[in-house]
Design a protein around this motif. Structure first.
Motif, PDB file in Angstrom:
ATOM      1  N   THR A 542       0.905  -1.183  -0.049  1.00  0.00           N
ATOM      2  CA  THR A 542      -0.004  -0.149   0.214  1.00  0.00           C
ATOM      3  C   THR A 542       0.903   1.141  -0.067  1.00  0.00           C
ATOM      4  O   THR A 542       1.955   1.266   0.623  1.00  0.00           O
ATOM      5  CB  THR A 542      -0.866   0.044   1.181  1.00  0.00           C
ATOM      6  N   LEU A 544       1.026   5.430   0.380  1.00  0.00           N
ATOM      7  CA  LEU A 544       0.000   6.639   0.763  1.00  0.00           C
ATOM      8  C   LEU A 544       0.835   7.837   0.638  1.00  0.00           C
ATOM      9  O   LEU A 544       2.131   8.094   0.553  1.00  0.00           O
ATOM     10  CB  LEU A 544      -0.025   6.220   2.411  1.00  0.00           C
ATOM     11  N   ASN A 545       0.124   8.998  -0.080  1.00  0.00           N
ATOM     12  CA  ASN A 545       0.492  10.145  -0.362  1.00  0.00           C
ATOM     13  C   ASN A 545       0.161  10.984   1.088  1.00  0.00           C
ATOM     14  O   ASN A 545      -0.842  11.063   1.360  1.00  0.00           O
ATOM     15  CB  ASN A 545       0.062  10.746  -1.355  1.00  0.00           C
ATOM     16  N   ARG A 546       1.208  11.303   1.938  1.00  0.00           N
ATOM     17  CA  ARG A 546       1.139  11.821   2.969  1.00  0.00           C
ATOM     18  C   ARG A 546       0.263  13.057   3.090  1.00  0.00           C
ATOM     19  O   ARG A 546      -0.949  13.489   4.054  1.00  0.00           O
ATOM     20  CB  ARG A 546       2.204  12.144   3.905  1.00  0.00           C
ATOM     21  N   THR A 548      -2.035  14.339   0.886  1.00  0.00           N
ATOM     22  CA  THR A 548      -3.613  14.069   0.560  1.00  0.00           C
ATOM     23  C   THR A 548      -4.439  12.959   1.239  1.00  0.00           C
ATOM     24  O   THR A 548      -5.466  12.983   1.343  1.00  0.00           O
ATOM     25  CB  THR A 548      -3.924  13.839  -0.826  1.00  0.00           C
ATOM     26  N   MET A 549      -3.384  12.105   1.961  1.00  0.00           N
ATOM     27  CA  MET A 549      -3.648  10.918   2.665  1.00  0.00           C
ATOM     28  C   MET A 549      -4.215   9.879   1.656  1.00  0.00           C
ATOM     29  O   MET A 549      -5.023   9.071   1.999  1.00  0.00           O
ATOM     30  CB  MET A 549      -4.437  11.271   3.875  1.00  0.00           C
ATOM     31  N   GLU A 550      -4.384   9.962   0.559  1.00  0.00           N
ATOM     32  CA  GLU A 550      -4.738   9.001  -0.483  1.00  0.00           C
ATOM     33  C   GLU A 550      -3.941   7.939  -0.682  1.00  0.00           C
ATOM     34  O   GLU A 550      -2.723   7.821  -0.594  1.00  0.00           O
ATOM     35  CB  GLU A 550      -4.963   9.710  -1.990  1.00  0.00           C
ATOM     36  N   GLU A 551      -4.662   6.709  -0.621  1.00  0.00           N
ATOM     37  CA  GLU A 551      -3.735   5.243  -0.438  1.00  0.00           C
ATOM     38  C   GLU A 551      -4.192   4.523  -1.684  1.00  0.00           C
ATOM     39  O   GLU A 551      -5.141   4.780  -2.261  1.00  0.00           O
ATOM     40  CB  GLU A 551      -4.476   4.399   0.579  1.00  0.00           C
ATOM     41  N   LYS A 552      -2.988   3.793  -2.207  1.00  0.00           N
ATOM     42  CA  LYS A 552      -3.522   2.659  -3.173  1.00  0.00           C
ATOM     43  C   LYS A 552      -2.668   1.263  -3.104  1.00  0.00           C
ATOM     44  O   LYS A 552      -1.526   1.467  -2.419  1.00  0.00           O
ATOM     45  CB  LYS A 552      -2.767   3.567  -4.500  1.00  0.00           C
ATOM     46  N   GLU A 565       4.818   3.319  -9.363  1.00  0.00           N
ATOM     47  CA  GLU A 565       4.021   4.100  -8.440  1.00  0.00           C
ATOM     48  C   GLU A 565       4.583   5.342  -7.726  1.00  0.00           C
ATOM     49  O   GLU A 565       4.157   6.356  -7.484  1.00  0.00           O
ATOM     50  CB  GLU A 565       3.206   3.143  -7.589  1.00  0.00           C
ATOM     51  N   ILE A 569       4.027   9.276  -7.806  1.00  0.00           N
ATOM     52  CA  ILE A 569       3.662  10.306  -6.650  1.00  0.00           C
ATOM     53  C   ILE A 569       4.781  11.259  -6.446  1.00  0.00           C
ATOM     54  O   ILE A 569       4.628  12.500  -6.114  1.00  0.00           O
ATOM     55  CB  ILE A 569       3.484   9.511  -5.350  1.00  0.00           C
ATOM     56  N   GLU A 572       3.909  14.158  -8.963  1.00  0.00           N
ATOM     57  CA  GLU A 572       2.852  14.748  -8.453  1.00  0.00           C
ATOM     58  C   GLU A 572       3.375  15.835  -7.473  1.00  0.00           C
ATOM     59  O   GLU A 572       3.038  16.888  -7.502  1.00  0.00           O
ATOM     60  CB  GLU A 572       1.980  13.663  -7.892  1.00  0.00           C
TER      61      GLU A 572
END
Lengths: 585, 585
Positions: A542, A544-546, A548-552, A565, A569, A572
């Motif tokens: 998993t 995580l973009n700290r 935005t807190m979006e997880e993938k 991946e 990020i 971005e």
């Protein structure tokens, strides 16, 4: 780096003496520890951030053609006396005597040192312009150190000094530094506003501060939403939205105002607006005296007054001085006994032909209908801009209403002029062989303060989210594995990423997953990888973009599955920085 | 980097106040400038070298698992008082009071600070061992700063401190640091000898200094050519090659020795070897008194005496003190009036049963045939090793004769023991949950001193030849071209090398070739490329190895023609460094 052989002394509770977010979070995330008032130790994680900031500053300064030096911190009193600042710097300068009783100070700034150093190295106009800098420790004995490293007593500064044959060359370097500073702050992920600033006791003709808007800022700036003007309030000229005619009556008469000394008390007692009263401010400066009249609703801008008078020190008159001039504290107004030793100044907002409520120069008495024109000759008493600007005043550029914001100063650039080159006779032969005094600029950035200010801008309820450019590590890998075999499978991925030069911290500590997740969010690594049961059973990782807190969640078959991946990020996260850099060009 | 936009302020003549090679060359090559006694500014070329040294130190420390910190320079007196060093450090410590009258010092070393910082972060034996370090500015108010940056008052140190549960763990880290230090110095191109050293006022059980043999060294080391033993002379135990029986006669009798006070005077007056006389040294320590007897040919080693006495301060007795003990300066010998307040010690080399020439405790009188056994009880007067070792004494390891050499100390490692962890109660819970005091090591490297010492080892009549690992630039390209077109052709090669990440300075200054050649040899870039007429007419480039001064000319058709040759010399130059690293493993 493996967390098990690193030092991550995070804490759960807010430290007692920290009041602002950056101070609290730097302590909680284990970036710094306080050693004494205004003195901080940088722990490994904090030092990594500081060094990344220093590198960005260095790269941009080098790209702008500046040359890096390192000068001693101990500087002899002798050169400060030569420039006349030994006395002026006051108590903010740490002073000490060495074993031979020679006086020294711990350099708070290095104009004197660099002038002395550069002087014998520049002989001809061909040696100019030159822009010299250092990134080194500075000292200021702050009376009230606060907000952690934002206002501390020992800190890292980037200070640069440029030397020029003429004003035109200075302006070119000044503009280049202005752009360099904007690039530096953009790369740090800091959004700053350059504001017109007062040059204060530095001397010189122009100066801009780079401000980060923040409610904890100790400076106030005025911003024009319409034309983009911004200025330090200390420097902003006052253009009042409307000058009200004084309403307090046209005929002069004495009123009893028992015990009413302040503007507020008098205006409320007489039920008139404060703007229809006259405020008298009696000050002493460098052994001389001045009395200033402003409308009652305005504050004196001491900076404007100091600049006008060329004064070093300014303070309110004491009772003895007031008595000497026969001034009645709280009740001073036009008609006081004039004295050649007492300069009188009037703020430009005062209407000379309107009647104001003013002190009657007698205890417990005021007058109304007081017109300045009756008391002072315009040829003798100067009317100048001495008031502090405020929200709603008009933009000096475009006359739209100004907003006021609090700001933290992270950088400052100055056109110094010849103040220091003159004191140290830094001159060169011009193209006609004639000795010519150089003209100087100087340019400072508070490195630790940048670090704290980024946190002020980049935090949420969980902790910090670092801009990827200065994060202590770009990636934090949180592993959850019980057996040696499982750990070895995770280690393989970690080693792969390390090999591929990813800036990664592997949290392999013997702690629960919740604890590790909280730590990574508190410290604020921009990207978090989680490798636990999902990975061990189904090869899932998993990400995580700290911010935005979006997880993938991805399935890991080869390292490239993961790096793709991560790179996405990273790109971005770097995007907004690149965009702000492009916008500068 | 182009020299035309850089700063290369070389000078032709030796600076007046510089006496040693490194000091002269650092000034002449434009690496540093003096700002005041013992205070130096680093110019761009000098700072590049310093930063490269710092990087090597940092890399090796990180590889050894040490963690980098940065602590304040200003340290509160409070913690120095806690460790008892506030008084002990004496005048070498810069002290100052802040605006609130709090006493501080400029940290000369950071045991106190690191103990305070680390204490709350280590709680369990699982947190140990930990090795923490910083690379930062230190201060020492040297009474006589000299030799440029070799003994200066403000300098960069790498100081590390390790904390351990037990002696075994300390020894492991100590040995690792010992190897790390050898690696660091090898990578700097410095050839060093680790020598047994005295731990002085640091306390602790073992210590080694890393010495560079040099005639300007302020330390003396003893070296055994046979077994490889080496020691600081302050620490070397004395095993005399042969203890001569005292020859000055066996029967005690008084001799008139008018005006003969020194050993030399007495021995020469009586025509006996100095080794057959007895020297008496009367000292005061920490308010107490000691009288030491040595054979006349030996010097007292004050360090050994201090360690034996556990004394902080040691100085010769003054006249008042001598009078108090009824001692006659210049004529003290066995038979003086004994006193409970006066401790008597005898050096181990003195033969208690041989007759010596000694003072008769009367003005202008000596005795011969003086036997110690007649005067002192061996049970009451201790006989211990107190003499300074010298060339020809025997190796304490293998009994071969020792050589003596002068040396410069560039690094120092200590087993500190529990002196500081006790003062600050740095303890952890052991595996049985019992609070256990930690044991410490500390490890220092003088960064600027390394730089100067490399120059002492790497210079010839033309200037410096830098080891390629720390050269300010690896390559200097000297171009000789008159026209813009010619310059453009050279620029193309320069840009190609820069693009390919070669560390290169292009001397494109508008100066004659002789001047540029001299500068490049003075500054000491390891590789010089010359591109002049030969290149412009016949595509020839000359490549010089600065150390060997060997030259080679190649024909340039593609960049690879040139990079191949450069790489060959680089490999050669790196060879000796790699070899010494391999030898360490």
């Amino acid at each position: 780096m493996k967390a098990s052989s690193y030092l991550i002394p995070t804490t759960k509770d807010d430290p007692q003496d920290a009041v602002v977010a950056s101070h609290k979070l730097m302590l909680r995330a284990g970036l710094v520890r306080k050693s004494a008032a205004g003195l901080y130790s940088y722990l490994p994680l904090g030092l990594r951030i500081l060094k990344k900031i220093e590198s960005i500053v260095r790269e941009e300064m080098d790209d702008a053609g500046a040359l890096e030096f390192q000068l001693p911190i101990l500087t002899p009193a002798e050169i400060w006396k030569e420039s006349g600042r030994w006395d002026k710097m006051g108590k903010e300068m740490f002073r000490l005597r060495d074993r031979h009783d020679v006086e020294n100070c711990l350099g708070p700034t290095h104009e004197e040192s660099f002038c002395t150093l550069v002087k014998p190295m520049v002989r001809s106009y061909k040696d100019l312009p030159i822009n010299v800098y250092q990134i080194h420790t500075k000292f200021r004995d702050e009376i009230r150190p606060r907000f952690g490293v934002i206002r501390s007593r020992e800190f890292t500064m980037k200070d640069a000094y440029s030397f020029h044959l003429d004003e035109e060359s200075l302006d070119k370097t000044y503009q280049k530094m202005r752009l360099t500073y904007r690039r530096i702050f953009a790369r740090l992920g800091l959004s700053t506003i350059p504001v017109q600033a007062d040059s204060g006791n530095m001397g010189g003709s122009a100066s801009e501060e780079f401000m980060v808007v923040s409610p904890i800022g100790e400076e106030t700036l005025t911003i024009c939403g319409s034309c983009g003007y911004s200025g330090n309030i200390e420097k902003t000229p006052v253009i009042a939205a409307s000058i009200l005619p004084a309403l307090a009556g046209d005929i002069e008469e004495i009123i009893e105002t028992p015990g009413k000394k302040t503007i507020q008390e008098v205006a409320s007692f007489l039920s008139v607006p404060e703007s229809t009263t006259l405020k008298a401010v009696a000050m002493s400066y460098d052994g001389k005296y001045v009395l200033i009249f402003l409308t009652g609703d305005r504050e004196l801008n001491e900076n404007k007054l100091k600049n006008f008078l060329g004064a070093n020190e300014l303070r309110p008159m004491g009772q003895t001085e007031l008595t000497k001039f026969e001034l009645t504290a709280g009740f001073i107004g036009p008609g006081f006994k004039e004295n050649n030793e007492l300069l009188v100044l009037v703020d430009a907002l005062v209407n000379w032909d309107a009647g104001y409520v003013a002190g009657a120069n007698e205890f417990d008495k005021h007058k109304k209908g007081v017109k300045l024109s009756k008391y002072f000759l315009a040829a003798k008493v100067q009317s100048i801009d001495l008031a502090q600007a405020r929200e709603g005043d008009l933009c000096p550029n475009c006359s739209s209403p100004l907003q006021a914001e609090k700001g933290i100063e992270v950088g400052h650039i100055f056109k110094l002029g010849q103040k220091y080159s003159k004191a140290f006779d830094v001159s060169v032969l011009n193209d006609k062989g004639k000795a010519t005094l150089t003209t100087m600029g100087c340019y400072g950035i508070g490195v630790n303060r940048c670090m704290a200010t980024v946190i002020e801008q980049c935090n949420d309820e969980k902790g910090i989210f670092w801009p990827i450019s200065i994060a202590p590590f770009e990636i934090c890998l949180v592993s959850i594995a019980k057996s040696v075999e499982d750990n070895a499978r995770i280690a393989e991925v970690y080693e792969g990423l390390k090999e591929a030069k990813y800036d990664i911290l592997w949290d392999d500590r013997d702690l629960g997953p919740g604890f590790k997740f909280k730590d990574s969010e508190l410290i604020g690594f921009p990207i978090r990888l989680t490798m636990g049961k999902g990975f061990l059973e189904k090869k899932e990782i998993t990400i995580l973009n700290r911010k935005t807190m979006e997880e993938k969640t991805i399935v890991y078959n080869a390292l490239s599955d993961l790096t793709q991946e991560i790179d996405k990020i990273r790109t971005e996260l770097k995007q907004s920085i690149s965009e702000s850099l492009v916008a500068l060009n």
